[in-house]
Design an enzyme around this catalytic site. Structure first.
Site, PDB file in Angstrom:
ATOM      1  CE1 TYR A  28     -39.390  43.991  89.158  1.00  8.70           C
ATOM      2  CE2 TYR A  28     -39.235  42.934  87.023  1.00  8.70           C
ATOM      3  CZ  TYR A  28     -38.624  43.477  88.134  1.00  8.70           C
ATOM      4  OH  TYR A  28     -37.255  43.491  88.194  1.00  8.70           O
ATOM      5  CD  GLU A  90     -36.863  41.175  92.716  1.00  5.33           C
ATOM      6  OE1 GLU A  90     -37.690  40.246  92.772  1.00  5.33           O
ATOM      7  OE2 GLU A  90     -37.173  42.311  92.354  1.00  5.33           O
ATOM      8  CD  GLN A 163     -31.812  41.520  86.510  1.00  6.28           C
ATOM      9  OE1 GLN A 163     -32.572  42.445  86.810  1.00  6.28           O
ATOM     10  NE2 GLN A 163     -32.242  40.409  85.945  1.00  6.28           N
ATOM     11  CD1 TRP A 200     -38.815  53.734  91.645  1.00  6.43           C
ATOM     12  CD2 TRP A 200     -36.894  52.814  90.955  1.00  6.43           C
ATOM     13  NE1 TRP A 200     -38.921  53.508  90.279  1.00  6.43           N
ATOM     14  CE2 TRP A 200     -37.766  52.937  89.839  1.00  6.43           C
ATOM     15  CE3 TRP A 200     -35.626  52.253  90.753  1.00  6.43           C
ATOM     16  CZ2 TRP A 200     -37.412  52.525  88.551  1.00  6.43           C
ATOM     17  CZ3 TRP A 200     -35.276  51.841  89.458  1.00  6.43           C
ATOM     18  CH2 TRP A 200     -36.162  51.972  88.378  1.00  6.43           C
ATOM     19  CB  SER A 244     -38.994  51.001  76.057  1.00  9.62           C
ATOM     20  OG  SER A 244     -39.775  52.012  75.450  1.00  9.62           O
TER      21      SER A 244
END
Ligand code: A2P
Length: 283
Positions: A28, A90, A163, A200, A244
């Site tokens: 990220y 991930e 996740q 994406w 957000s």
């Protein structure tokens, strides 16, 4: 994933609003901002390190076991923290190791890399033993991949969490049941139906927050469709990690602990499942 600098402010606002779980990743490219936000809030006396739950992620190019610990150490150095609370694989597929995070051949095809997920997992176990990660888990794993880890001879720690995408249009009934049986927490990403970024996201699936059922239930409780979507998952034991950068919406997404959906409403929301992903992960 974030415009430069916006992540620092967003994380500080989130911590002030009451959030403690921060979902991050090396890819990220904002872990330095997250670390700074946490350190500033600790310095202010607002929180202690142990109040925060930071999740970091092992990227696809770092699956070979010998790369795992140095990769986590790099993340810790960027964060300027001594440990992460959770470190997860991930994605279950590996890319060719190297500087390119998305290595591609001359035809624009991803260059994959053959590794053994079980060996990668053993390297994560060693990171936990070394105190660099309090817990270890996975992301985007299906049942078969979870079973491969759990049935590994000599398994020391099983994944604490998986996740995956999870929201009222993609409720994951089978995986959720399997994970419940095995005491693996599902952490739901894109719980609001993503930012609908066409680069994406599969935008042919309709926008979640426009859903009439979510909006009608929201009216009853004086809540937004976003709050209903988040409450739905939390109420069935799925962790949510809404994203957000807007202070008002960051606070809004935390105001979900002062009401309770009825069993009938939970069923109505479950029935919205379309079994279609927004995040197709075509790689
Ligand atoms: P913004 O940053 O402008 O608030 P997800 O968590 O499913 O990935 O969704 C993230 C997207 O949803 C972002 O585009 C974010 O935009 C938007 N978003 C976050 N919270 C809300 C909310 N309460 N209502 C509407 N949109 C929201």
């Amino acid at each position: 994933q974030t415009p430069k600098g916006s992540c620092l402010e967003a994380v500080k606002i989130a911590i002030d609003a009451g959030y403690r779980h921060i979902d991050g990743a090396f890819v990220y490219f904002n872990e330095h901002e997250v670390g700074q936000a946490i350190r500033e809030k600790i310095a202010e006396g607002k929180i202690k390190r142990e109040d925060i739950f930071y999740c970091g992620k092992l990227w696809n190019t770092c699956h070979p076991p010998e790369l795992v610990r140095p990769t986590l150490e790099k993340t810790l150095k960027i964060l300027q923290l001594d440990y992460v609370d959770l470190y997860i694989i991930e994605l279950p597929m590996a890319f060719k190791p190297g500087d390119a995070l998305y290595p591609k051949d001359e035809n624009g095809k991803f260059i994959y890399h053959e590794t053994d997920l079980c060996a990668t997992w053993e390297a994560l176990e060693a990171c936990k033993d070394a105190g660099l990660a309090k817990s270890i888990g996975v992301s985007n794993f299906n049942r078969r991949q979870l079973e491969m880890i759990m049935n590994k001879p000599g398994l020391k720690y099983k994944p604490v969490s998986n996740q995956v995408e999870c929201h009222p249009y993609f409720t994951q009934p089978k995986l959720l049941e399997f994970c419940r049986q095995h005491d693996i927490v599902i952490v739901g990403y894109s719980p609001l139906g993503t930012s609908r970024d066409e680069s994406w996201v599969n935008v042919s699936s309709p926008p979640l927050l426009k859903d009439p059922v979510l909006n009608a239930i929201g009216k009853k409780y004086n809540k937004t469709a976003a709050q209903i979507a988040l409450r739905f998952n939390v109420q069935r034991g799925v962790v949510v990690i809404p994203k957000s950068f807007n202070p008002q919406r960051i606070r809004e997404n935390f105001q979900i602990f002062d009401f309770c959906l009825t069993e009938k409403e939970m069923k109505e929301i479950e029935a919205l499942n379309k079994n279609v992903r927004y995040v197709e992960l075509l790689m």
